[in-house]
Write an enzyme that holds these catalytic residues in place. Structure first.
Site, short mmCIF file in Angstrom:
data_model
loop_
_atom_site.label_atom_id
_atom_site.label_comp_id
_atom_site.label_asym_id
_atom_site.label_seq_id
_atom_site.Cartn_x
_atom_site.Cartn_y
_atom_site.Cartn_z
N ASP A 336 0.87 -1.16 0.00
CA ASP A 336 0.00 0.00 0.00
C ASP A 336 0.92 1.22 0.00
O ASP A 336 1.87 1.27 0.76
CB ASP A 336 -0.88 -0.01 1.24
CG ASP A 336 -1.78 1.20 1.29
OD1 ASP A 336 -2.49 1.44 0.31
OD2 ASP A 336 -1.75 1.91 2.32
N THR A 338 0.53 4.60 0.80
CA THR A 338 0.54 5.47 1.96
C THR A 338 0.99 4.71 3.20
O THR A 338 0.43 3.68 3.54
CB THR A 338 -0.85 6.08 2.19
OG1 THR A 338 -1.29 6.71 0.99
CG2 THR A 338 -0.81 7.08 3.32
N ASP A 600 -1.24 -0.27 6.45
CA ASP A 600 -1.43 0.27 7.79
C ASP A 600 -2.82 0.82 8.01
O ASP A 600 -3.18 1.18 9.11
CB ASP A 600 -0.40 1.37 8.08
CG ASP A 600 -0.55 2.57 7.15
OD1 ASP A 600 -1.32 2.48 6.18
OD2 ASP A 600 0.12 3.59 7.40
#
Length: 844
Positions: A336, A338, A600
């Protein structure tokens, strides 16, 4: 994928890929808030006295969620094994019928067991300490204040606050809801989030995907029906360990071979041969003990345990030991963007008014939007930093806390009153709010992805595309007609008002990590909810191979096979929904890939859950950390290569030492069969094979198991080991028995058996040393020193008189010892030929 479930004994057992559907029976009906004392549903929460009263009554969330085995379980697992039982019985027998030197193998087992317990205890302490560091602490209201407490301190009636990414840790009833959306997929298998309103039940194991609120705990501890599922969600999928299952398979085969062979050897030595009883017992035990690869399980456990300790020093929490191995086998890593390639924070670089909008008015709208959300995401936090509450010129500081000033409790900003608010959702790709402005007029606004809010072909998209190609993130501020902000058609008829251009902060270590995976032939796929071109530009800056191959997930085929093809052909994917992330992982797995997923955010939970290995950042949401097998507590993506390297060290080294142990098992079984068939005395006493095992297997295997190893993990552990162990064992047994038979014809009279044993021992030692020399390749200075030290140790035994007597080893004459050496040289040549043949035919 298999799911971690817990059987009645508390052990983890495989289960279906989704949690079982929850029975709709009465057990799930939550206690009504009015059944609790008034303070339990008071906005101020419980008082200290009320908490103490509930703790005294046992109304506390005392369900233990262990991060590792207890000391008792560790001791039991290391002591009470099948092979320890067999060796223990043989040891007791030898203590009564033979000199102490024939009982040395028992002391070795005691030492091995002690080492295993100590190492696993060290690993347990490391895991437990890291688990405390990484433990999420829910926020509850006590004495009118919001405080963070450990999950096990929640009591019945506590008011627990919820925000995006928070996991519902106990059963309860919603007391407050602000566009609260809860994902119950871990419980029901249904991926669509459920909108919760005051009075609705919430169950442990679910988590918040959007909005916020609070709930009153109605069932805690073992009272909660979903408590087991909550523990399951925190442990989740049991990582498949090919290493451990392979060793279990090998031990099962060894047992099958051992039992009939041992029975035949006992009959041969005790019944057929009319020898000294005690000597026959000693030689029988000497034939049975080396069949058992007793140190193999120990070294596997030690290697895993030391791996946990090493990674723990790097702030990497391995929630399951086999996850180290799993990541080493991964061939596709899905990232991912970000929080993985970029740091969580962002900075506003520019705000571009559109359609003649007044710049000061746009700043006012942004300032009000920032004040409208008590739980801003990273994009909105950047807006709050740039336009804090009370700052009229938009030049406020970077302290995001300013954005929640006294005026902003209810989202009011400079007279703008919030009438409706829509929190950001990764499924919608936008957030919004409605206001009554200072002059009394009403306005409603959406802030989110331009390519979602604007119709296809809108000329503004060309301008945005140019910004995306520079790696910048762009949000669109659009005015919408007054109405329900969460309606599916809320964006219809919107008027573009401004572009908010954000610059993302690249992680300084991300480029090196991507380079490492490329060198290791691990494909990297960047999966993000952001614009695909923008994500591709960021990935390109970090040197990701194939970053130019981007795909907008809205154009992603839905057919699993076509999706798998698209995943293999492209490296960057944008505008991906949480459900699509999950489907992408499944598509890659359908092509035989071993997939790791990092993330996250709450939008990563479903994909992390289904991936072979889930990796979460320590700063990630509670739900994300709960389903991940590996948590990077230092939030550093650069730790991943260390985990991969540790896994490769474990797998490669255990494969090496397993070949050593199983070579011994094969030659021991074959020697026993040859003895039974030829009706001769077994050539060795236990002391001989204890000496050989220590010098050619035990000591070198310990060093080799813990050595650095960067070999890529290979599948089919059992087949790979047995391809080398079987020919090696056959050659060693044949060479040794040949020497023994030649020696029986050469020596005669008193002391002949001892001389024959010494000659056979010399051949077996030299042949086993050559197996060790092959396994120790490629050579380094310490590997050469290790092999040389083992050879020197045997030489010392042969030349020191008291050691000769102790081990009953004495080479008689020169003809037979040199014959033994010659046979060993021939065996070494055969070993080289067989290993190279296997390597060419099956691959190294």
């Amino acid at each position: 994928m298999t799911q971690r479930a817990l059987d009645s004994s508390g052990e983890q057992t495989p289960g279906p890929s989704r949690p079982a559907m929850i029975d709709a029976g009465a057990e799930l009906d939550p206690v009504h808030p009015m059944d609790l004392p008034p303070s339990a549903h008071d906005a101020t929460g419980l008082t200290t006295a009320e908490v103490a009263e509930r703790v005294a009554r046992g109304e506390v969330n005392d369900v233990p969620v262990r991060s590792s085995r207890s000391l008792t379980e560790i001791v039991r697992a290391n002591v009470f094994t099948r092979f320890n039982l067999i060796i223990g019985v043989l040891w007791v027998i030898m203590l009564f019928v033979a000199p102490i030197q024939d009982s040395l193998f028992g002391f070795v087992i005691v030492a091995n067991t002690g080492i295993g317990i100590i190492q696993e205890w060290r690993a347990k302490k490391t895991l437990d300490s890291l688990a405390v560091i990484g433990e999420a602490k829910p926020t509850v209201r006590r004495d009118g204040k919001a405080v963070e407490i450990p999950t096990h301190e929640i009591v019945l009636g506590d008011v627990v606050e919820l925000g995006p990414g928070d996991k519902v840790v106990v059963d309860g009833t919603v007391a407050e809801a602000d566009s609260l959306e809860v994902d119950e997929s871990l419980l029901t298998g249904e991926a669509d989030p459920v909108l919760k309103r005051p009075g609705d039940p919430v169950m442990s194991g679910s988590f918040v995907v959007a909005g916020g609120g609070a709930f009153t705990a109605t069932k805690v501890g073992r009272e909660a029906y979903a408590a087991q599922l909550a523990e399951e969600a925190s442990r989740f999928t049991l990582v498949h360990s090919e290493l451990r299952s392979g060793i279990s398979t090998i031990l099962k085969y060894v047992t099958w071979m051992m039992v009939p062979t041992a029975i035949g050897l006992i009959i041969s030595q005790l019944v057929v041969k009319d020898n000294n009883f005690k000597d026959s017992v000693a030689r029988t035990v000497g034939g049975i003990v080396p069949m058992i690869p007793e140190g193999l399980v120990l070294l596997t456990s030690v290697a895993f345990a030391i791996g946990v300790v090493r990674l723990g020093r790097k702030q990497c929490l391995v929630q399951e030991l086999p996850a180290i191995e799993g990541l080493a086998r991964v061939d596709v890593v899905c990232l991912d963007k970000t929080g993985t390639l970029t740091e969580g924070g962002m900075d506003i670089t520019e705000v571009r008014p559109l359609n003649g909008s007044d710049e000061a008015y746009v700043h006012q709208v942004l300032r009000s939007l920032g004040s409208s959300d008590p739980r801003p995401n990273a994009s909105l936090q950047a807006i709050i930093d740039a336009y804090p509450a009370g700052d009229k010129d938009g030049k406020g500081g970077k302290d995001g806390k300013d954005g929640k000033g006294a005026e902003g409790d209810q989202g009011a900003e400079a007279g703008w009153a919030v009438t409706d608010a829509l929190p950001f959702s990764s499924a919608r790709k936008y957030s919004g709010a409605a206001f009554t402005e200072t002059d009394g007029t009403s306005s409603a606004w959406l802030l989110g992805a331009p390519d979602v809010l604007l119709p296809e072909g809108d000329p503004t998209l060309d301008e945005i595309e140019h910004l995306n190609q520079q790696g910048l993130r762009v949000l669109l501020l659009a005015r919408v007609p007054s109405g329900e902000l969460d309606a599916p058609d809320a964006a219809e008829g919107d008027v573009p008002t401004a572009l908010v251009v954000l610059e993302q902060r690249l992680r300084p270590d991300a480029a090196e990590t991507l380079k490492y995976f490329a060198q290791q032939n691990v494909a990297t796929k960047v999966i993000s909810g952001d614009n695909a071109v923008s994500v591709g530009a960021v990935a390109g800056k970090l040197g990701l191979a194939g970053a130019e191959n981007t795909l907008d997930a809205r154009k992603m085929p839905t057919d699993p096979d076509d999706m798998a093809t698209a995943m293999e052909q492209n490296a960057v994917f944008g505008r991906v929904t949480p459900q699509q992330k999950r489907d992408m992982v499944a598509a890659l797995q359908s092509r035989g890939h071993t997939v790791a997923m990092t993330g996250d955010g709450v939008n990563d939970v479903l994909a992390l859950k289904d991936a072979d290995i889930g990796v979460s950042m320590g700063s990630g949401s509670e739900a994300t950390r709960a389903v991940a097998q590996i948590v990077l507590l230092n939030n550093s993506f650069a730790t991943l290569p260390s985990v991969v390297a540790e896994g490769r060290r474990v797998i490669g080294n255990i494969t090496r030492v397993a070949t050593l142990f199983l070579t011994k098992t094969v030659y021991s079984v074959l020697l026993a069969i040859l003895v039974v068939c030829t009706q001769v005395e077994y050539p060795f006493l236990p002391r001989h094979l204890t000496l050989l095992s220590t010098l050619t297997i035990g000591v070198p295997a310990f060093f080799l198991a813990l050595a650095p190893n960067k070999e890529r993990a290979q599948p089919h552990f059992v087949r790979r080991v047995m391809r080398y162990a079987i020919p090696s064992g056959v050659i060693a047994a044949t060479a040794t028995f040949t020497t023994y038979l030649v020696a029986r014809h050469h020596y005669a009279g008193p002391g002949a058996l001892e001389a024959e044993t010494s000659a056979a021992t010399l051949t077996l030692f030299l042949t086993s040393m050559w197996v060790l020399a092959i396994i120790a390749r490629p050579y380094t200075w310490w590997r050469i020193a290790l092999v040389a030290a083992m050879g020197l140790g045997f030489l010392i035994v042969l030349v020191v008189p008291w050691l000769q007597d102790f081990f009953a080893l004495k080479l008689v004459g020169t003809t037979m010892p040199w014959t033994a050496v010659g046979i060993a040289v021939a065996a070494a040549a055969l070993l080289e030929f067989s290993w190279r043949l296997v390597g060419r035919r099956f691959g190294a």
